[in-house]
Write an enzyme that holds these catalytic residues in place. Structure first.
Site, PDB file in Angstrom:
ATOM      1  CG  HIS A 154     -10.556 -38.970  -9.714  1.00 31.59           C
ATOM      2  ND1 HIS A 154     -11.166 -39.048  -8.487  1.00 31.59           N
ATOM      3  CD2 HIS A 154     -11.615 -39.318 -10.614  1.00 31.59           C
ATOM      4  CE1 HIS A 154     -12.408 -39.364  -8.702  1.00 31.59           C
ATOM      5  NE2 HIS A 154     -12.697 -39.750  -9.792  1.00 31.59           N
ATOM      6  CG  ASP A 188     -17.934 -37.795 -10.482  1.00 36.30           C
ATOM      7  OD1 ASP A 188     -18.040 -37.749 -11.832  1.00 36.30           O
ATOM      8  OD2 ASP A 188     -17.505 -39.073 -10.003  1.00 36.30           O
ATOM      9  CG  HIS A 190     -15.731 -42.263  -9.073  1.00 42.75           C
ATOM     10  ND1 HIS A 190     -16.449 -41.846 -10.273  1.00 42.75           N
ATOM     11  CD2 HIS A 190     -15.832 -43.273  -8.828  1.00 42.75           C
ATOM     12  CE1 HIS A 190     -16.713 -43.028 -10.903  1.00 42.75           C
ATOM     13  NE2 HIS A 190     -16.125 -44.193  -9.804  1.00 42.75           N
ATOM     14  CG  ASP A 277     -19.946 -40.692 -12.236  1.00 42.58           C
ATOM     15  OD1 ASP A 277     -20.351 -39.855 -11.590  1.00 42.58           O
ATOM     16  OD2 ASP A 277     -18.667 -41.112 -12.138  1.00 42.58           O
TER      17      ASP A 277
HETATM   18  C1  SP5 Z   1     -14.224 -38.974 -13.340  1.00 46.64           C
HETATM   19  C2  SP5 Z   1     -14.553 -40.155 -13.053  1.00 46.64           C
HETATM   20  O1  SP5 Z   1     -15.729 -40.445 -12.642  1.00 46.64           O
HETATM   21  N1  SP5 Z   1     -13.519 -41.070 -12.809  1.00 46.64           N
HETATM   22  C3  SP5 Z   1     -13.785 -42.622 -12.424  1.00 46.64           C
HETATM   23  C4  SP5 Z   1     -12.521 -43.325 -12.290  1.00 46.64           C
HETATM   24  C5  SP5 Z   1     -13.093 -44.679 -11.998  1.00 46.64           C
HETATM   25  N2  SP5 Z   1     -12.356 -45.746 -12.106  1.00 46.64           N
HETATM   26  C6  SP5 Z   1     -12.450 -47.181 -11.423  1.00 46.64           C
HETATM   27  C7  SP5 Z   1     -13.338 -47.714 -12.372  1.00 46.64           C
HETATM   28  C8  SP5 Z   1     -13.075 -49.211 -12.636  1.00 46.64           C
HETATM   29  C9  SP5 Z   1     -14.241 -49.912 -13.357  1.00 46.64           C
HETATM   30  N3  SP5 Z   1     -14.235 -50.476 -14.471  1.00 46.64           N
HETATM   31  C10 SP5 Z   1     -15.245 -50.266 -15.302  1.00 46.64           C
HETATM   32  C11 SP5 Z   1     -16.277 -51.324 -15.486  1.00 46.64           C
HETATM   33  C12 SP5 Z   1     -17.276 -51.169 -16.534  1.00 46.64           C
HETATM   34  N4  SP5 Z   1     -18.181 -52.375 -16.284  1.00 46.64           N
HETATM   35 ZN    ZN Z   2     -16.913 -40.549 -11.227  1.00 50.26          ZN
END
Ligand code: SP5
Ligand code: ZN
Length: 333
Positions: A154, A188, A190, A277
């Site tokens: 990111h 990934d 994302h 993920d």
């Molecule tokens: C490298 C990578 O995978 N970065 C991902 C960043 C995602 N951020 C947004 C996720 C926010 C959700 N918070 C966690 C909830 C857990 N139940």
């Molecule tokens: Zn990710």
């Protein structure tokens, strides 16, 4: 197979995450146990030869990143404690302020990516891990696994966010570019917005990403199919967004489309940004990819017949992240 790994990542351990709930901070999902679980799984299955990264210095980050940006990230004032901005620049409006906290807001694009006093050691160690992996691929090793933490995809030339500070995969791709055209395949959950951005106008690095639909998944503002590159890089970026809940068959169909584009580009080597993920049990991701699918992904990527550097990105279920990585590397080997 070389596994590049350093336990310096343990120095970066953000305890809490702000995810938009103004009443309650949550446990931060990007925690040291992630990388430790992967290292334990590889060691207990006897997979790979572990190797420390060759250290790098701040200036080695300049092949990808802006100098003022990395100097701020890596040298926040003594005694600053945990640092994060509380105001974010919309750059079309913004001037660059003085003062470390406000300046962080110039470079940072979300509230989930705090900098702690020891974070710079982990950030540099993670970048060094990817760079050493790149050097090993240039020396003829394949596949090579760079067990990076914190993740990097990111982070852009002069911005950070999404638990990422500097872009490990982009640094590796730049290093491998010495041997010819490089493709970066990002699997990934994302969209790899930072990597895409770094190479958006380049015709020597191809970027393909399979990820959750950004209309409903982080990072929201990029990863759409109409992003195909610009200038000399037109046609060298490809995005394959998937609906939430997507399962193995449709996931693999999108991966095949990404791989066909890469095959047409005919790279000398491949960098794979591996997040686990997309796994069905992941607490952050909302796709439904099985453990067996990770093996099949590795197999299909291997069938390109190019040297491969795998760079670890996200994946947040510490109980299964090791098995997903094992399956992927099994398929790849
Ligand atoms: C490298 C990578 O995978 N970065 C991902 C960043 C995602 N951020 C947004 C996720 C926010 C959700 N918070 C966690 C909830 C857990 N139940
Ligand atoms: Zn990710």
């Amino acid at each position: 197979m070389h596994v590049i790994y350093t336990n310096e990542h343990n120095l970066h351990a953000p305890p809490l995450e702000y995810d938009g709930d103004l009443n309650r901070m949550k446990a931060h999902p990007e925690r040291p146990e992630r990388a430790n679980a992967i290292a334990d799984a590889l060691r207990s299955e006897g997979v790979g030869t572990f190797k420390d990264p060759t250290p790098i210095e701040e200036r080695d980050l300049h092949t990808v990143h802006d100098g003022a940006f990395v100097s701020l990230l890596l040298s926040l004032p003594d005694g600053a404690g945990a640092m994060g901005p509380d105001s974010f620049a919309l750059r079309r409006l913004a001037q660059k302020p003085r003062g470390p906290k406000s300046l962080l807001g110039y470079y940072c694009f979300d509230a989930q990516t705090p900098v702690y006093p020891d974070s710079p050691h982990a950030i540099l160690g993670s970048a060094a891990t990817a760079c050493t992996g790149a050097t090993d691929v240039l020396a003829g090793h394949t596949p090579v696994y760079a067990l990076c933490r914190p993740p990097g995809h990111h982070a852009g030339r002069d911005y950070y966010g999404g638990y990422c500070y500097v872009n490990n995969a982009a640094l590796a791709a730049r290093r491998i570019e010495a041997a010819g055209r490089v493709a970066v395949l990002d699997v990934d959950y994302h969209h790899g917005n930072g990597t895409q951005d770094v190479f958006y106008t380049s015709n020597s690095v191809y970027f393909a990403s399979v990820h959750a639909d950004p209309n409903v998944a982080y990072p929201f503002f990029s990863g759409y199919p109409d992003e195909t590159g610009a200038e000399a890089g037109e046609g060298c970026t490809a995005n394959y967004p998937l609906p939430l809940g997507t399962r193995d068959e449709e996931y693999l169909a999108a991966l095949d489309r990404a791989l066909s584009g890469i095959a047409r580009f005919d790279p000398a080597a491949l960098v794979c940004s591996l997040g686990t993920d997309a796994y069905e049990g992941d607490p952050v991701g909302k796709l439904s990819v099985s453990e067996a699918c990770f093996r099949e992904m590795g197999r299909r990527i291997a069938s390109l017949g190019r040297p491969v550097l795998v760079v670890q990105e996200g994946g947040y279920d510490v109980h299964t992240i090791g098995r997903c990585v094992l399956r992927f590397l099994e398929g790849l080997s």
